[in-house]
Design a protein around this motif. Structure first.
Motif, PDB file in Angstrom:
ATOM      1  N   LEU A  31       1.067  20.310  30.686  1.00 14.83           N
ATOM      2  CA  LEU A  31      -0.031  19.986  31.589  1.00 14.83           C
ATOM      3  C   LEU A  31      -0.610  18.605  31.341  1.00 14.83           C
ATOM      4  N   PHE A  32      -0.607  18.127  30.090  1.00 14.35           N
ATOM      5  CA  PHE A  32      -1.143  16.793  29.841  1.00 14.35           C
ATOM      6  C   PHE A  32      -0.231  15.719  30.407  1.00 14.35           C
ATOM      7  N   VAL A  33       1.048  16.046  30.610  1.00 14.37           N
ATOM      8  CA  VAL A  33       1.965  15.094  31.241  1.00 14.37           C
ATOM      9  C   VAL A  33       1.668  15.027  32.737  1.00 14.37           C
ATOM     10  N   VAL A  34       1.386  16.181  33.341  1.00 13.42           N
ATOM     11  CA  VAL A  34       1.087  16.225  34.772  1.00 13.42           C
ATOM     12  C   VAL A  34      -0.239  15.533  35.060  1.00 13.42           C
ATOM     13  N   ALA A  35      -1.251  15.787  34.227  1.00 14.53           N
ATOM     14  CA  ALA A  35      -2.593  15.251  34.479  1.00 14.53           C
ATOM     15  C   ALA A  35      -2.676  13.754  34.193  1.00 14.53           C
ATOM     16  N   GLY A  36      -1.881  13.247  33.297  1.00  9.59           N
ATOM     17  CA  GLY A  36      -1.919  11.821  32.985  1.00  9.59           C
ATOM     18  C   GLY A  36      -2.973  11.501  31.946  1.00  9.59           C
ATOM     19  N   PRO A  37      -2.982  10.266  31.449  1.00 12.25           N
ATOM     20  CA  PRO A  37      -3.936   9.893  30.410  1.00 12.25           C
ATOM     21  C   PRO A  37      -5.343   9.761  30.972  1.00 12.25           C
ATOM     22  N   ASP A  38      -6.303  10.014  30.117  1.00 18.12           N
ATOM     23  CA  ASP A  38      -7.707   9.862  30.477  1.00 18.12           C
ATOM     24  C   ASP A  38      -8.139   8.501  29.947  1.00 18.12           C
ATOM     25  N   GLY A  39      -8.075   7.495  30.809  1.00 21.03           N
ATOM     26  CA  GLY A  39      -8.309   6.116  30.388  1.00 21.03           C
ATOM     27  C   GLY A  39      -9.696   5.841  29.852  1.00 21.03           C
ATOM     28  N   ASP A  40     -10.748   6.133  30.617  1.00 18.50           N
ATOM     29  CA  ASP A  40     -12.089   5.781  30.181  1.00 18.50           C
ATOM     30  C   ASP A  40     -12.794   6.925  29.467  1.00 18.50           C
ATOM     31  N   GLY A  41     -12.171   8.102  29.395  1.00 18.61           N
ATOM     32  CA  GLY A  41     -12.777   9.215  28.679  1.00 18.61           C
ATOM     33  C   GLY A  41     -13.756  10.022  29.514  1.00 18.61           C
ATOM     34  N   GLU A  42     -14.116   9.557  30.688  1.00 16.87           N
ATOM     35  CA  GLU A  42     -15.051  10.283  31.530  1.00 16.87           C
ATOM     36  C   GLU A  42     -14.466  10.413  32.927  1.00 16.87           C
ATOM     37  N   ARG A  43     -14.511  11.615  33.424  1.00 17.86           N
ATOM     38  CA  ARG A  43     -14.050  11.871  34.783  1.00 17.86           C
ATOM     39  C   ARG A  43     -15.192  12.497  35.553  1.00 17.86           C
ATOM     40  N   ASP A  44     -15.231  12.210  36.831  1.00 18.05           N
ATOM     41  CA  ASP A  44     -16.251  12.781  37.693  1.00 18.05           C
ATOM     42  C   ASP A  44     -15.844  14.219  38.003  1.00 18.05           C
ATOM     43  N   GLN A  45     -16.617  15.187  37.553  1.00 16.50           N
ATOM     44  CA  GLN A  45     -16.268  16.594  37.713  1.00 16.50           C
ATOM     45  C   GLN A  45     -17.145  17.273  38.753  1.00 16.50           C
ATOM     46  N   ASP A  46     -17.316  16.694  39.930  1.00 17.22           N
ATOM     47  CA  ASP A  46     -18.139  17.323  40.952  1.00 17.22           C
ATOM     48  C   ASP A  46     -17.319  18.167  41.914  1.00 17.22           C
ATOM     49  N   LEU A  47     -16.070  18.432  41.605  1.00 15.62           N
ATOM     50  CA  LEU A  47     -15.230  19.277  42.446  1.00 15.62           C
ATOM     51  C   LEU A  47     -15.402  20.735  42.026  1.00 15.62           C
ATOM     52  N   ASP A  48     -15.469  21.625  43.011  1.00 16.60           N
ATOM     53  CA  ASP A  48     -15.454  23.044  42.704  1.00 16.60           C
ATOM     54  C   ASP A  48     -14.349  23.707  43.515  1.00 16.60           C
ATOM     55  N   LEU A  49     -14.228  25.018  43.415  1.00 14.44           N
ATOM     56  CA  LEU A  49     -13.107  25.718  44.036  1.00 14.44           C
ATOM     57  C   LEU A  49     -13.089  25.640  45.554  1.00 14.44           C
ATOM     58  N   VAL A  50     -14.262  25.475  46.187  1.00 13.64           N
ATOM     59  CA  VAL A  50     -14.321  25.494  47.645  1.00 13.64           C
ATOM     60  C   VAL A  50     -14.450  24.108  48.259  1.00 13.64           C
ATOM     61  N   THR A  51     -14.372  23.053  47.454  1.00  8.43           N
ATOM     62  CA  THR A  51     -14.401  21.693  47.987  1.00  8.43           C
ATOM     63  C   THR A  51     -13.149  21.465  48.825  1.00  8.43           C
ATOM     64  N   LEU A  52     -13.327  20.923  50.009  1.00  7.98           N
ATOM     65  CA  LEU A  52     -12.201  20.683  50.912  1.00  7.98           C
ATOM     66  C   LEU A  52     -11.624  19.292  50.674  1.00  7.98           C
ATOM     67  N   ILE A  53     -10.317  19.209  50.620  1.00  5.23           N
ATOM     68  CA  ILE A  53      -9.603  17.963  50.347  1.00  5.23           C
ATOM     69  C   ILE A  53      -8.772  17.606  51.573  1.00  5.23           C
ATOM     70  N   VAL A  54      -8.840  16.339  51.999  1.00  6.05           N
ATOM     71  CA  VAL A  54      -8.069  15.839  53.132  1.00  6.05           C
ATOM     72  C   VAL A  54      -7.387  14.550  52.708  1.00  6.05           C
ATOM     73  N   ALA A  55      -6.102  14.410  53.045  1.00  8.09           N
ATOM     74  CA  ALA A  55      -5.351  13.196  52.709  1.00  8.09           C
ATOM     75  C   ALA A  55      -5.768  12.062  53.631  1.00  8.09           C
ATOM     76  N   ARG A  56      -5.826  10.855  53.068  1.00 10.76           N
ATOM     77  CA  ARG A  56      -6.163   9.667  53.855  1.00 10.76           C
ATOM     78  C   ARG A  56      -4.934   8.833  54.182  1.00 10.76           C
ATOM     79  N   ALA A  57      -3.881   8.986  53.391  1.00  6.04           N
ATOM     80  CA  ALA A  57      -2.692   8.141  53.566  1.00  6.04           C
ATOM     81  C   ALA A  57      -1.448   8.923  53.166  1.00  6.04           C
ATOM     82  N   ASP A  58      -0.299   8.340  53.478  1.00  3.46           N
ATOM     83  CA  ASP A  58       0.972   8.909  53.035  1.00  3.46           C
ATOM     84  C   ASP A  58       1.139   8.636  51.544  1.00  3.46           C
ATOM     85  N   PRO A  59       1.991   9.407  50.868  1.00  2.00           N
ATOM     86  CA  PRO A  59       2.194   9.166  49.435  1.00  2.00           C
ATOM     87  C   PRO A  59       2.804   7.792  49.185  1.00  2.00           C
TER      88      PRO A  59
END
Length: 134
Positions: A31-59
């Motif tokens: 899982l740490f390979v999938v998630a990637g390194p934590d560069g600055d040590g702090e991530r914004d954790q305001d996501l919850d289970l019901v937050t809706l996600i929409v793509a803005r661009a192609d991969p």
């Protein structure tokens, strides 16, 4: 009477397993390979289970397989819980992936629409009167 002497075991080298034939499933990534390194040590954790996600661009070409799959799934709004289930990743890994993608501007997150906790009395009365006429 003397106790029996134990003989020391010698480890025999096991031959390495043969390479897997093409088309067989690989071992899952850590899982740490999938998630990637934590560069600055702090991530914004305001996501919850019901937050809706929409793509803005192609991969982009530099996207990881998980990010590409997320962007393909999010052409319509999906919750974080649904994405986690579709990709078979834990919620914690999903939040790490999504916060990185939010920072890169690949996806947008929006809070779900919250309905009024108590319906309007006039609406309930209108429904009741309509049902009584049936």
């Amino acid at each position: 009477m003397t106790p029996p002497q134990r003989r020391r075991r010698r480890f025999k080298e096991q031959p390495s397993p043969p390479p897997a034939p093409p088309g067989t499933p690989r071992q899952p990534e850590r899982l740490f390979v999938v998630a990637g390194p934590d560069g600055d040590g702090e991530r914004d954790q305001d996501l919850d289970l019901v937050t809706l996600i929409v793509a803005r661009a192609d991969p982009p070409p530099s996207a990881t397989p998980e990010q590409s799959a997320l962007l393909r799934l999010c052409t319509t709004p999906l919750s974080v819980a649904e994405l986690s289930a579709y990709l078979n990743l834990p919620f914690s890994v999903m939040t790490v992936l999504l916060t990185d993608m939010l920072a890169a501007g690949l996806v947008t997150a929006r809070a779900p629409i919250v309905r009024q906790s108590v319906a309007d009395r006039s609406l309930l009365e209108a429904v009741m009167h309509g049902l009584q006429r049936l």
